[in-house]
Write a protein that holds these residues in place. Structure first.
Motif, short mmCIF file in Angstrom:
data_model
loop_
_atom_site.label_atom_id
_atom_site.label_comp_id
_atom_site.label_asym_id
_atom_site.label_seq_id
_atom_site.Cartn_x
_atom_site.Cartn_y
_atom_site.Cartn_z
N VAL A 59 -3.84 0.79 -10.55
CA VAL A 59 -3.81 1.81 -11.60
C VAL A 59 -2.36 1.99 -11.98
O VAL A 59 -1.50 2.08 -11.09
CB VAL A 59 -4.39 3.15 -11.09
N PRO A 60 -1.99 2.01 -13.25
CA PRO A 60 -0.58 2.22 -13.62
C PRO A 60 0.00 3.45 -12.94
O PRO A 60 -0.66 4.48 -12.78
CB PRO A 60 -0.65 2.38 -15.14
N PHE A 61 1.25 3.32 -12.53
CA PHE A 61 1.90 4.35 -11.72
C PHE A 61 1.91 5.71 -12.41
O PHE A 61 1.71 6.75 -11.76
CB PHE A 61 3.33 3.91 -11.41
N GLY A 62 2.12 5.73 -13.72
CA GLY A 62 2.14 6.99 -14.44
C GLY A 62 0.78 7.68 -14.42
O GLY A 62 0.70 8.91 -14.26
N ASP A 63 -0.29 6.90 -14.58
CA ASP A 63 -1.64 7.47 -14.53
C ASP A 63 -1.94 7.98 -13.13
O ASP A 63 -2.57 9.03 -12.96
CB ASP A 63 -2.67 6.42 -14.95
N LEU A 64 -1.50 7.24 -12.14
CA LEU A 64 -1.71 7.66 -10.76
C LEU A 64 -0.93 8.94 -10.46
O LEU A 64 -1.44 9.85 -9.79
CB LEU A 64 -1.29 6.54 -9.81
N ALA A 65 0.30 9.02 -10.97
CA ALA A 65 1.11 10.22 -10.77
C ALA A 65 0.42 11.45 -11.34
O ALA A 65 0.42 12.52 -10.72
CB ALA A 65 2.48 10.04 -11.43
N GLY A 67 -2.86 11.77 -11.85
CA GLY A 67 -4.04 12.05 -11.06
C GLY A 67 -3.72 12.74 -9.75
O GLY A 67 -4.44 13.66 -9.32
N VAL A 68 -2.63 12.33 -9.12
CA VAL A 68 -2.24 12.96 -7.86
C VAL A 68 -1.78 14.39 -8.11
O VAL A 68 -2.04 15.29 -7.30
CB VAL A 68 -1.14 12.13 -7.16
N LEU A 69 -1.11 14.64 -9.24
CA LEU A 69 -0.73 16.02 -9.57
C LEU A 69 -1.96 16.90 -9.69
O LEU A 69 -2.00 18.02 -9.18
CB LEU A 69 0.08 16.05 -10.87
N ARG A 70 -2.99 16.41 -10.37
CA ARG A 70 -4.22 17.18 -10.50
C ARG A 70 -4.88 17.38 -9.13
O ARG A 70 -5.44 18.45 -8.84
CB ARG A 70 -5.18 16.48 -11.46
N MET A 71 -4.83 16.35 -8.28
CA MET A 71 -5.42 16.46 -6.95
C MET A 71 -4.70 17.53 -6.12
O MET A 71 -5.35 18.36 -5.47
CB MET A 71 -5.33 15.11 -6.23
N VAL A 72 -3.37 17.50 -6.15
CA VAL A 72 -2.60 18.51 -5.41
C VAL A 72 -2.91 19.90 -5.97
O VAL A 72 -3.01 20.88 -5.22
CB VAL A 72 -1.10 18.20 -5.47
N THR A 117 16.44 -4.65 -11.30
CA THR A 117 15.65 -3.55 -10.74
C THR A 117 14.23 -4.02 -10.50
O THR A 117 13.73 -4.93 -11.15
CB THR A 117 15.62 -2.32 -11.67
N LEU A 118 13.58 -3.35 -9.54
CA LEU A 118 12.17 -3.57 -9.24
C LEU A 118 11.53 -2.22 -9.00
O LEU A 118 11.87 -1.55 -8.02
CB LEU A 118 12.00 -4.47 -8.02
N THR A 119 10.64 -1.80 -9.87
CA THR A 119 10.08 -0.46 -9.80
C THR A 119 8.56 -0.48 -9.77
O THR A 119 7.91 -1.39 -10.31
CB THR A 119 10.56 0.38 -10.99
N ASN A 120 7.99 0.55 -9.14
CA ASN A 120 6.55 0.75 -9.19
C ASN A 120 6.08 1.20 -10.57
O ASN A 120 4.91 1.06 -10.91
CB ASN A 120 6.13 1.81 -8.17
N SER A 121 6.99 1.75 -11.35
CA SER A 121 6.63 2.25 -12.68
C SER A 121 6.27 1.09 -13.62
O SER A 121 6.82 -0.01 -13.50
CB SER A 121 7.79 3.05 -13.28
N ALA A 122 5.38 1.36 -14.54
CA ALA A 122 5.02 0.36 -15.53
C ALA A 122 6.15 0.19 -16.54
O ALA A 122 6.97 1.09 -16.73
CB ALA A 122 3.74 0.78 -16.24
#
Length: 230
Positions: A59-65, A67-72, A117-122
Motif C-alpha cells: 500500500v503506498p506509504f502516504g495511504d498507509l500513514a 490509515g494508521v492515523l485513523r487507527m490511532v 536517497t532511498l525512501t519508503n515514501s512514494a
C-alpha cells in the motif's frame, strides 16, 4: 570474506534521517492533546509497512500513514477527519531538513561521493519534499520502495539501488536514523551508518549488527565516512 571496498555511493534514508518529523508534533498535539502521540503513530506506521511486505502486500506509504492515523484515532476515541488526513499529508511533504544536513551533504559531495536517497515514501511531483527542503541539488538519484512494491528493510529495496547505480557490496553505505534500515543494508553486504536522531538509538543485543559508522551529528558521521576512505 568481508568486503573492505571503500565507500563510493552513499544512500540516505529521508524521513527523520534528513527531514525533521518533529515538525508534525503540533498536529498530534491538536488532535490528541500531546505532540508525543507522534511517537505512537510513527512506529505503528513502520510496523504495518513491514507487516504488509512480510505478507506480500503493498500500500503506498502516504495511504498507509493516513490509515494508521485513523487507527490511532479510534484507539484513543478521537475522530480523524479528511481535513486532518490532508493536513498530515501536507506536513509530511513539507518537512524541513535538520540543520546538520546541508553542511554534511556538501562535504560528502565535494569529497567525490555519489549521493542518492532511498525512501519508503512514494514518488511525488515537483516540488518534491527534497526540493522543498532545499537539499535536492546534492543527490544524483532518488529511489522509492514503490519501484519494488516492498518496504525497507526488504533486500529487494537495497538491491534496486545497487542495480540501478551499478555498484555492489560495501562500496554502498546506508545512512539512516533507524537501525532496522542499517541492518537491512548490512544484510546485503553494504556498510551501515547510523545517525542518532530524537527517539532513535542503537539496539545493543547479541546477534544484532552494529553500524560501521555512528554519530549524533550528520557532519561528524560524514567525517567518519570520509576518513574511512582516505
Amino acid at each position: 570474506m568481508p568486503d573492505h571496498a571503500p565507500v563510493t555511493t552513499i544512500v540516505f534514508d529521508v524521513n527523520e534521517t534528513l527531514l525533521d518529523i518533529t515538525t508534525l508534533e503540533p498536529l498530534f498535539a491538536r488532535l490528541f492533546g500531546s505532540g508525543e502521540m507522534l511517537r505512537e503513530w510513527f512506529p505503528e506506521l513502520i510496523l504495518y509497512s513491514q507487516t504488509l511486505t512480510l505478507s506480500d502486500r503493498y500500500v503506498p506509504f502516504g495511504d498507509l500513514a493516513a490509515g494508521v492515523l485513523r487507527m490511532v484515532g479510534r484507539n484513543k476515541q478521537v475522530t480523524i477527519t479528511d481535513d486532518d488526513v490532508a493536513e498530515l499529508k501536507g506536513l509530511i511533504g513539507s518537512m524541513p531538513a535538520y540543520p546538520d544536513v546541508k553542511p554534511a551533504l556538501k562535504a560528502l559531495r565535494d569529497a567525490g561521493f555519489t549521493l542518492v536517497t532511498l525512501t519508503n515514501s512514494a514518488p511525488s511531483h515537483s516540488p518534491t519534499p527534497l526540493e522543498k527542503a532545499g537539499i535536492s541539488e546534492f543527490f544524483d538519484r532518488s529511489f522509492s520502495v514503490a519501484e519494488t512494491g516492498k518496504f525497507k528493510p526488504h533486500p529487494a529495496t537495497y538491491e534496486l539501488v545497487a542495480q540501478e547505480m551499478g555498484v555492489t557490496g560495501a562500496s554502498l553505505c546506508m545512512v539512516a536514523c533507524h537501525l532496522w534500515d542499517t541492518i537491512g543494508a548490512q544484510s546485503v553486504g553494504w556498510k551501515g551508518a547510523f545517525i542518532g536522531r530524537p527517539n532513535n538509538s542503537i539496539l545493543d543485543a547479541p546477534g544484532v549488527p552494529k553500524p560501521d559508522f555512528c554519530a549524533t551529528d550528520l557532519t561528524d558521521l560524514a567525517d567518519q565516512i570520509r576518513a574511512a576512505g582516505s
